[in-house]
Design an enzyme around this catalytic site. Structure first.
Site, short mmCIF file in Angstrom:
data_model
loop_
_atom_site.label_atom_id
_atom_site.label_comp_id
_atom_site.label_asym_id
_atom_site.label_seq_id
_atom_site.Cartn_x
_atom_site.Cartn_y
_atom_site.Cartn_z
N LYS A 1 -31.66 -80.84 62.26
CA LYS A 1 -30.47 -80.20 62.82
C LYS A 1 -30.33 -80.47 64.32
CE LYS A 1 -29.73 -76.54 59.43
NZ LYS A 1 -29.67 -75.09 59.16
N ARG B 1 -36.51 -75.48 53.67
CA ARG B 1 -35.41 -76.29 53.12
C ARG B 1 -35.36 -77.58 53.95
NH1 ARG B 1 -29.89 -77.17 54.00
NH2 ARG B 1 -28.64 -77.45 52.09
#
Length: 285
Positions: free
Chosen positions: A231, A265
């Site tokens: 991210k 995740r």
């Protein structure tokens, strides 16, 4: 970390009659069925791609496969409910047939998609909006009696980056989750997983402050999912882009595990599996 940190935390999930054990951290692999997800290497454009990626994920140690057909990156294109279903349902049917051992998670904020995906063979729902973008979601989860990943976000994927700013981000998330958990329990939802929503309605600094306070969520005694994989909170700080963010992802995954995360995740299952193995090794001594 004290070994008794996790003694009271719920460590099992009922996945349509099968018991999932989270006493050891588990991996959730990301399977994107979108053409515009932020990390291009995660996209599965065809059924064959989805099969190959899922087989690799499972061989590398993933327990959950998180299937998404609506990109939640800022500025992503709107996807209709019908298009989301057209992308997801055939893949769920295929994967549930070919890999019956896999736990299939559906990344959606729409109750209709949740209901039809579970009917097609999925096991749990991962809702980035925490019920905030479809008022029917909580009741649907209660009716389906499947585990629910409850994520923190403000606004929508299109507006969330204009809704940052917290007096105390840890306390704000505790307040948010307290109300949502109460509502879900009142409806009879039994299995809830908390996702702090790294990258959603949070600045880079707020993401790191939240990670530092991740242990505050221990008070709920529920499994916590952490999703940092490649991210912008990593590469906006270190430089580069998603392609260069694996090392940073591993560092943040390690910190999250040390602070109690029960599910990671990720895009890169092998690296995350090694991360879990090494953290668990330290706890065994």
């Amino acid at each position: 970390m004290a070994k008794d940190t996790f003694l009271n935390r719920k460590t099992t999930l009922n996945l349509k009659g099968k018991l999932a054990d989270l006493s050891r951290p588990a991996l959730m692999a990301i399977l994107n069925l979108t053409p515009d997800s932020f990390y291009s290497n995660s996209r599965a454009g065809t059924a064959d791609d989805a099969l190959k990626r899922t087989e690799t994920f499972l061989n590398e140690g993933a327990k959950f496969i998180d299937i998404g057909a609506y990109s939640s990156r800022p500025g992503a294109a709107e996807v209709s409910t019908d298009e989301e279903l057209n992308r997801i349902i055939p893949i769920v049917e295929l994967l549930s047939k070919e890999f019956p051992e896999a736990w299939l998670s559906i990344d959606t904020f729409r109750a209709k998609v949740a209901k039809e995906s579970i009917a097609a063979g999925a096991h749990l729902i991962n809702d980035i909006a925490g019920g905030g973008m479809d008022e029917a979601m909580f009741q649907t989860i209660a009716d389906l009696q499947v585990p629910y990943i409850l994520m923190h976000m403000r606004g929508t994927p299109q507006t969330m980056q204009q809704q940052t700013g917290y007096t105390d981000i840890g306390l704000d998330l505790v307040d948010y989750f307290s109300g949502k958990i109460k509502a879900l329990h009142q409806l009879g939802v039994k299995d809830i997983i908390l996702d702090p929503g790294f990258g959603f309605a949070k600045t880079t600094d707020e993401n790191y402050q939240l990670l530092n306070q991740l242990g505050d969520l221990d008070l709920f005694e529920l499994p916590v999912l952490a999703g940092f994989s490649r991210k912008s909170m990593i590469y906006k700080f270190l430089g580069g882009g998603p392609q260069e963010a694996l090392n940073g992802t591993t560092v943040l995954n390690t910190i999250a595990l040390m602070k109690g995360a029960g599910i990671l995740r990720v895009h890169d299952v092998k690296a995350a599996a090694e991360c879990i193995a090494l953290v668990e090794k330290t706890r065994s001594h």
